[in-house]
Design an enzyme around this catalytic site. Structure first.
Site, PDB file in Angstrom:
ATOM      1  N   LYS A   1       0.887  -1.131   0.002  1.00 18.48           N
ATOM      2  CA  LYS A   1      -0.102   0.127  -0.170  1.00 18.48           C
ATOM      3  C   LYS A   1       0.763   1.356  -0.037  1.00 18.48           C
ATOM      4  O   LYS A   1       0.483   2.217  -0.841  1.00 18.48           O
ATOM      5  CB  LYS A   1      -0.973  -0.029   1.231  1.00 18.48           C
ATOM      6  CG  LYS A   1      -1.718   1.114   1.484  1.00 18.48           C
ATOM      7  CD  LYS A   1      -2.990   0.988   2.099  1.00 18.48           C
ATOM      8  CE  LYS A   1      -2.258   0.461   3.685  1.00 18.48           C
ATOM      9  NZ  LYS A   1      -1.567   0.952   4.527  1.00 18.48           N
TER      10      LYS A   1
ATOM     11  N   THR B   1       3.916   1.463  -0.799  1.00 19.87           N
ATOM     12  CA  THR B   1       4.773   1.227  -2.282  1.00 19.87           C
ATOM     13  C   THR B   1       3.962   2.039  -3.138  1.00 19.87           C
ATOM     14  O   THR B   1       4.404   2.684  -3.990  1.00 19.87           O
ATOM     15  CB  THR B   1       5.032  -0.064  -2.331  1.00 19.87           C
ATOM     16  OG1 THR B   1       5.934  -0.400  -1.372  1.00 19.87           O
ATOM     17  CG2 THR B   1       5.782  -0.083  -4.032  1.00 19.87           C
TER      18      THR B   1
ATOM     19  N   ARG C   1       2.193   8.616   7.028  1.00 24.84           N
ATOM     20  CA  ARG C   1       2.318   8.523   8.623  1.00 24.84           C
ATOM     21  C   ARG C   1       3.860   8.384   8.709  1.00 24.84           C
ATOM     22  O   ARG C   1       4.575   7.860   7.880  1.00 24.84           O
ATOM     23  CB  ARG C   1       1.552   7.383   9.045  1.00 24.84           C
ATOM     24  CG  ARG C   1       0.217   7.433   9.000  1.00 24.84           C
ATOM     25  CD  ARG C   1      -0.502   6.278   9.552  1.00 24.84           C
ATOM     26  NE  ARG C   1      -0.369   5.166   8.943  1.00 24.84           N
ATOM     27  CZ  ARG C   1      -0.406   3.859   9.010  1.00 24.84           C
ATOM     28  NH1 ARG C   1      -0.673   3.550  10.246  1.00 24.84           N
ATOM     29  NH2 ARG C   1       0.014   3.108   8.409  1.00 24.84           N
TER      30      ARG C   1
ATOM     31  N   LYS D   1       6.815  -6.538  10.980  1.00 28.43           N
ATOM     32  CA  LYS D   1       6.335  -5.668   9.881  1.00 28.43           C
ATOM     33  C   LYS D   1       7.267  -5.171   9.233  1.00 28.43           C
ATOM     34  O   LYS D   1       7.272  -4.977   7.952  1.00 28.43           O
ATOM     35  CB  LYS D   1       5.081  -4.818  10.144  1.00 28.43           C
ATOM     36  CG  LYS D   1       4.505  -4.292   9.291  1.00 28.43           C
ATOM     37  CD  LYS D   1       3.152  -3.380   9.836  1.00 28.43           C
ATOM     38  CE  LYS D   1       2.562  -2.581   8.536  1.00 28.43           C
ATOM     39  NZ  LYS D   1       3.436  -1.454   8.150  1.00 28.43           N
TER      40      LYS D   1
ATOM     41  N   ALA E   1      -3.148   1.600  12.571  1.00 31.64           N
ATOM     42  CA  ALA E   1      -4.826   1.662  12.510  1.00 31.64           C
ATOM     43  C   ALA E   1      -5.468   0.418  12.898  1.00 31.64           C
ATOM     44  O   ALA E   1      -6.969   0.574  12.982  1.00 31.64           O
ATOM     45  CB  ALA E   1      -4.990   1.291  11.017  1.00 31.64           C
TER      46      ALA E   1
ATOM     47  N   PHE F   1      -3.186  -0.422   7.298  1.00 29.89           N
ATOM     48  CA  PHE F   1      -3.840  -1.695   7.173  1.00 29.89           C
ATOM     49  C   PHE F   1      -5.056  -1.798   6.010  1.00 29.89           C
ATOM     50  O   PHE F   1      -4.729  -0.812   5.067  1.00 29.89           O
ATOM     51  CB  PHE F   1      -4.269  -2.094   8.561  1.00 29.89           C
ATOM     52  CG  PHE F   1      -3.072  -2.286   9.644  1.00 29.89           C
ATOM     53  CD1 PHE F   1      -2.125  -3.381   9.127  1.00 29.89           C
ATOM     54  CD2 PHE F   1      -3.179  -2.002  10.875  1.00 29.89           C
ATOM     55  CE1 PHE F   1      -1.138  -3.608   9.939  1.00 29.89           C
ATOM     56  CE2 PHE F   1      -2.175  -2.315  11.676  1.00 29.89           C
ATOM     57  CZ  PHE F   1      -1.155  -2.938  11.044  1.00 29.89           C
TER      58      PHE F   1
ATOM     59  N   PHE G   1       3.157  -8.747  -9.406  1.00 28.56           N
ATOM     60  CA  PHE G   1       4.247  -9.477  -9.308  1.00 28.56           C
ATOM     61  C   PHE G   1       4.707 -10.239 -10.443  1.00 28.56           C
ATOM     62  O   PHE G   1       3.731 -10.662 -11.326  1.00 28.56           O
ATOM     63  CB  PHE G   1       3.809 -10.531  -8.112  1.00 28.56           C
ATOM     64  CG  PHE G   1       3.912  -9.881  -6.604  1.00 28.56           C
ATOM     65  CD1 PHE G   1       4.968 -10.316  -5.829  1.00 28.56           C
ATOM     66  CD2 PHE G   1       3.135  -9.101  -6.403  1.00 28.56           C
ATOM     67  CE1 PHE G   1       5.335  -9.534  -4.402  1.00 28.56           C
ATOM     68  CE2 PHE G   1       2.994  -8.438  -5.135  1.00 28.56           C
ATOM     69  CZ  PHE G   1       4.064  -8.862  -4.172  1.00 28.56           C
TER      70      PHE G   1
ATOM     71  N   TRP H   1       7.104  -1.173  -7.891  1.00 24.29           N
ATOM     72  CA  TRP H   1       7.896  -1.625  -7.062  1.00 24.29           C
ATOM     73  C   TRP H   1       9.298  -1.773  -7.932  1.00 24.29           C
ATOM     74  O   TRP H   1      10.335  -1.395  -7.533  1.00 24.29           O
ATOM     75  CB  TRP H   1       7.709  -2.789  -6.375  1.00 24.29           C
ATOM     76  CG  TRP H   1       8.733  -3.400  -5.660  1.00 24.29           C
ATOM     77  CD1 TRP H   1       8.763  -3.307  -4.103  1.00 24.29           C
ATOM     78  CD2 TRP H   1       9.642  -4.521  -5.969  1.00 24.29           C
ATOM     79  NE1 TRP H   1       9.765  -4.030  -3.639  1.00 24.29           N
ATOM     80  CE2 TRP H   1      10.421  -4.805  -4.727  1.00 24.29           C
ATOM     81  CE3 TRP H   1       9.872  -5.192  -7.214  1.00 24.29           C
ATOM     82  CZ2 TRP H   1      11.585  -5.648  -4.845  1.00 24.29           C
ATOM     83  CZ3 TRP H   1      11.162  -5.874  -7.249  1.00 24.29           C
ATOM     84  CH2 TRP H   1      12.004  -6.332  -5.982  1.00 24.29           C
TER      85      TRP H   1
END
Length: 556
Positions: free
Chosen positions: A71, A73, A94, A105, A273, A301, A381, A409
């Protein structure tokens, strides 16, 4: 394959003064923290306050899985793509917490060629905002216990102290502690608790306060305890407000850094979150809207947590109106929701994809309830197949959503151009008629029920005996018109992390309810969610190091 930190360390950053110039911010309107970080002055924020707003784009996602969604990214890559299209854009995100960085994480700077930099600084101490929040929180705790020790003129009941100390680290042994042991001069013995800094009400207050006056008013309203008659005792009554505000003075100013492609990024505030409201600061978001034609922000999240709170708490309190939503998913995560194990996610599996895509379907339905245009993007991907991608595209378009592939990415801004063009087209052709999920006037129980049924898909809500008493007391004390901040696992639409996909025939279990009067919402703890996380068996900290030249390795 280069790691995220290798890519970030090889980046050639521009001086932050040059990045600021692209927004017409003068050097003397910045407070520099070295060459590549700065805070934006209060004078500049006041100067731009009357300007026109740009378009506000929220990036959210399906429920997180071990397969990853990307998210942040996507948020960063989308901002870079706007820049490549010649659009004036700012990213508003954030700040990361140290807890996840050293836990499981990882950091929150994006990934691959869609990152904000300096990555190590951002993920570690940055400009000291979290230290200031931790200090203000714990000053209030110290003043509270000192008041009890020095005669307790406010008749605080030590058994009803609700203010907790905090630390920005995952440390499970601090969840429940005893303080005041020792001699009589060491304080009153009582049970106490720690929360992680990002769950502190001070964090929420800083992120929702519009200016210093508003900050101080909110700090004053904090309920720290109840007296022997059951009435709330506030931070203002403890005479704590001025000193707390002094500690937070610089932390109130948004931070300016850049992406790998020099897109300006305002990084400010960082409530979780799953246990807080999950959005960056109102000040940063509103400033970004004055600085640029397009603002890309995100909520933490999945959309059931971050987006719901962005809408029903942040937008409600700040008067914001988002213009579009980007909903991030991956083929891998959807197959995981369909029952495929992580090692097998690289194999084409249309039946599993069709089974797991119901998670995406529910998030689409939820976002559409707010009457905002939705663009679904697949974070691409290399293992994704044409058949899988085509199925997701058709699925989304049949449900009234725009669709675009994202390859940020791998390719940075170039890989986000298709998504950026789709967002621009959506902003041009579809109007946002944003509306909140529930009104202020209904009861707290009705608000909890509304979120549980409408957003999570629950068939109802159950309450512990303690939670029922707390709800009744909060209504009696006049807090009934506040919005609710649901503390829930991020891994499922339900309050049970094991229920993947789109759970049905479940109830949300509320075990505790308390007021964050300064922030302006009611916190509702569900399931087994913790406000002080713990470390896993193999913490990310094991892989982090620094060499003699000061070069950090192992951050991700």
């Amino acid at each position: 394959m280069k790691t995220d930190i290798q890519i970030a360390q090889e980046a050639v950053m521009e001086p932050i003064t040059k990045v600021a110039e692209s927004l017409q911010i003068k050097a003397d309107e910045l407070e520099l923290y070295g060459k590549y970080k700065a805070k934006i002055s209060d004078e500049y924020l006041a100067e731009i306050a009357s300007g026109a707003d740009g378009k506000l784009i929220l990036v959210t996602a399906i429920n997180p899985t071990p397969a990853g969604e990307g998210k942040t990214t996507t948020s960063v890559g989308l901002g870079q793509a706007f820049g490549r299209l010649g659009k004036k854009a700012v990213i508003a995100l954030r700040e990361p917490s140290l807890g996840p960085c050293f836990g499981i994480k990882g950091g929150a700077a994006g990934g691959g060629y869609a990152q904000v930099v300096p990555m190590e600084d951002l993920n570690l101490h940055f400009t000291g905002d979290f230290h200031a929040i931790t200090s203000a929180n714990n000053l209030l705790a110290a003043l509270l216990d000192n008041h009890i020790q020095q005669g307790n003129a406010l008749k605080i009941d030590p058994r009803q102290v609700v203010w907790k100390r905090c630390l920005d680290m995952n440390d499970r042994v601090l969840r429940n502690v005893v303080v005041g042991l020792g001699a009589k001069t060491d304080g009153t013995v009582r049970e106490d608790h720690f929360v992680i800094t990002v769950a502190s009400e001070i964090m929420a207050i800083l992120c929702l306060a519009s200016d210093m006056e508003d900050l101080k008013e909110r700090l004053g309203r904090i309920v720290v305890a109840y007296n022997y008659e059951g009435q709330p005792v506030t931070a203002e009554e403890l005479q704590a407000v001025g000193a707390m505000a002094a500690l937070l003075k610089d932390a109130m100013k948004p931070n300016l850094i850049q992406t790998l492609e020099h897109t300006p990024a305002l990084i400010h505030g960082g409530p979780f979150a799953n246990i807080a409201h999950g959005c960056n600061s109102v000040r940063a978001t509103k400033a970004a809207l004055k600085m640029a034609d397009y603002v890309i922000t995100e909520a933490g999240f999945g959309a059931d947590l971050g987006a719901e709170k962005f809408f029903d708490i942040k937008c409600r309190i700040a008067g914001l109106k988002p213009d579009a939503v980007v909903l991030v998913a991956t083929v891998r995560a959807l197959k995981y929701n369909g029952g495929v194990s992580k090692p097998q996610l690289g194999n084409e599996d249309l039946p599993a994809l069709k089974k797991g895509i119901v998670n995406l379907e529910k998030h689409i339905e939820n976002l559409q309830k707010y009457k905002i245009p939705v663009v679904v993007t697949l974070n691409s991907f290399i293992t994704d197949t044409e058949a899988e991608t085509a199925y997701v595209k058709q699925f989304c378009e049949e449900r009234g959503c725009e669709f675009a592939i994202s390859q940020v990415w791998e390719k940075g801004g170039e890989g986000g151009i298709l998504l950026a063009e789709k967002v621009l087209e959506t902003l041009e052709n579809k109007e946002s008629n944003f509306e909140l999920l529930y009104p202020d006037e209904i009861s707290l129980a009705e608000k909890i029920e509304t979120v549980s049924r409408e957003i999570y898909g629950a068939e109802g809500v159950t309450y512990s005996a303690q939670a029922q008493k707390q709800l009744q007391k909060l209504e009696e004390l006049g807090f009934g018109k506040l919005p609710v901040c649901m503390a829930k696992t991020q891994y499922s639409l339900s309050d049970d992390p094991a229920l993947l996909g789109r759970p049905e025939n479940f109830k949300v279990n509320v075990r505790e309810v308390y007021v964050s009067a300064g922030a302006g919402f009611i916190v509702v703890l569900t399931g087994a969610v913790m406000t002080m996380p713990g470390l896993p068996a193999q913490p990310a900290a094991f892989g982090i190091d620094v060499n003699e030249e000061g070069r950090i390795t192992g951050l991700f």
